[in-house]
Design an enzyme around this catalytic site. Structure first.
Site, PDB file in Angstrom:
ATOM      1  CG  ASP A  10      -1.925  -1.134   1.065  1.00 29.90           C
ATOM      2  OD1 ASP A  10      -2.119  -1.825   0.208  1.00 29.90           O
ATOM      3  OD2 ASP A  10      -2.713  -1.178   2.128  1.00 29.90           O
ATOM      4  CG  ASP A 131     -13.529  -2.135  -0.850  1.00 30.57           C
ATOM      5  OD1 ASP A 131     -12.834  -3.003  -1.043  1.00 30.57           O
ATOM      6  OD2 ASP A 131     -12.860  -0.940  -1.612  1.00 30.57           O
TER       7      ASP A 131
END
Length: 244
Positions: A10, A131
């Protein structure tokens, strides 16, 4: 077919970080050379990588592009990229640069036709991110929560030809509480699209259980903090996935 292990990188401000529950203010920095981290994962046996431009997810466009390019150049396997990819031009540009799969989240909810067209034109290359916060779809870097249920969004793309669904339990992400295996498997059984698990993986037990559900449609699992904190050995995870 064995479970695919996707080590996560990330990106925030050009650094390798992990967030807690998607909160940019709760970022832990693990390094300042993303391409080097990608090579470390490759040396441990990884053939796939999951990269997220966190800044891009909030900005709606690529922010850590140079870091992503460096990763793609150095990582010998397949790179799956998400974060702020919301236009046809950005999708095409990443495929041209060598990304294997593009993950589309916010645009999948707001512009589903973009996903359908991209899935048609780039077979096997489009992943839809579903998500979830309490079962509802979260968008825009998880900052917003819609009124659309995860299963409803997933079913909208049943006939679109997308490569996979990336299911993340936002409430577990980065917290090492264990993957939400029940919700992941339920989603995989409810649709005819392979599902990738994400959020909360804490050790080999998660990998083993998810690997047993490949026939249910669980294609892979993304793991980040557990690797960086030394709670999960990547080589061991790959071995367990292959054995199951």
């Amino acid at each position: 077919m064995s479970l695919i292990i996707f080590p996560a990188i990330d990106l925030k401000g050009g650094q390798v970080v992990r967030l807690a529950e998607g909160d940019m203010a709760r970022a832990t920095v693990y390094g300042d050379d993303p391409a080097h981290q990608a090579m470390l994962f490759a040396e441990q046996g990884a053939a796939h990588l999951h990269v997220v431009d966190l800044d891009g997810a909030f900005a709606g466009a690529s922010v850590n592009g140079e870091a992503v390019k460096a990763i793609v150049r150095r990582f010998p396997g397949h790179v799956q990229l998400g974060g702020g990819i919301r236009t046809r031009a950005s999708i095409e540009s990443w495929f041209d640069l060598g990304v294997s799969r593009v993950v589309i989240g916010t645009a999948a909810l707001e512009n589903p036709e973009l996903v359908r067209e991209a899935a048609r034109d780039f077979p096997g290359g489009i992943v839809v991110a579903v998500d979830a916060r309490d079962g509802m779809v979260a968008t825009r870097g998880w900052a917003d929560v819609s009124r659309v249920e995860v299963i409803d969004l997933a079913r909208r793309f049943e006939d679109a030809g997308v490569a996979a669904l990336l299911f993340t339990d936002v409430g577990r992400d980065g917290l090492l509480r264990g993957a939400n295996i029940e919700a992941t498997v339920d989603l995989a059984r409810a649709v005819h699209i392979p599902v990738i698990a994400s959020g909360g993986v804490k050790g080999l037990a998660d990998i083993h259980i998810l690997a047993l559900h490949v026939r249910d449609g669980v294609e892979g699992v993304i793991t980040g903090r557990a690797l960086y904190d030394g709670r999960l050995d990547l080589a061991a995870a790959l071995s367990v996935a292959a054995a199951a």
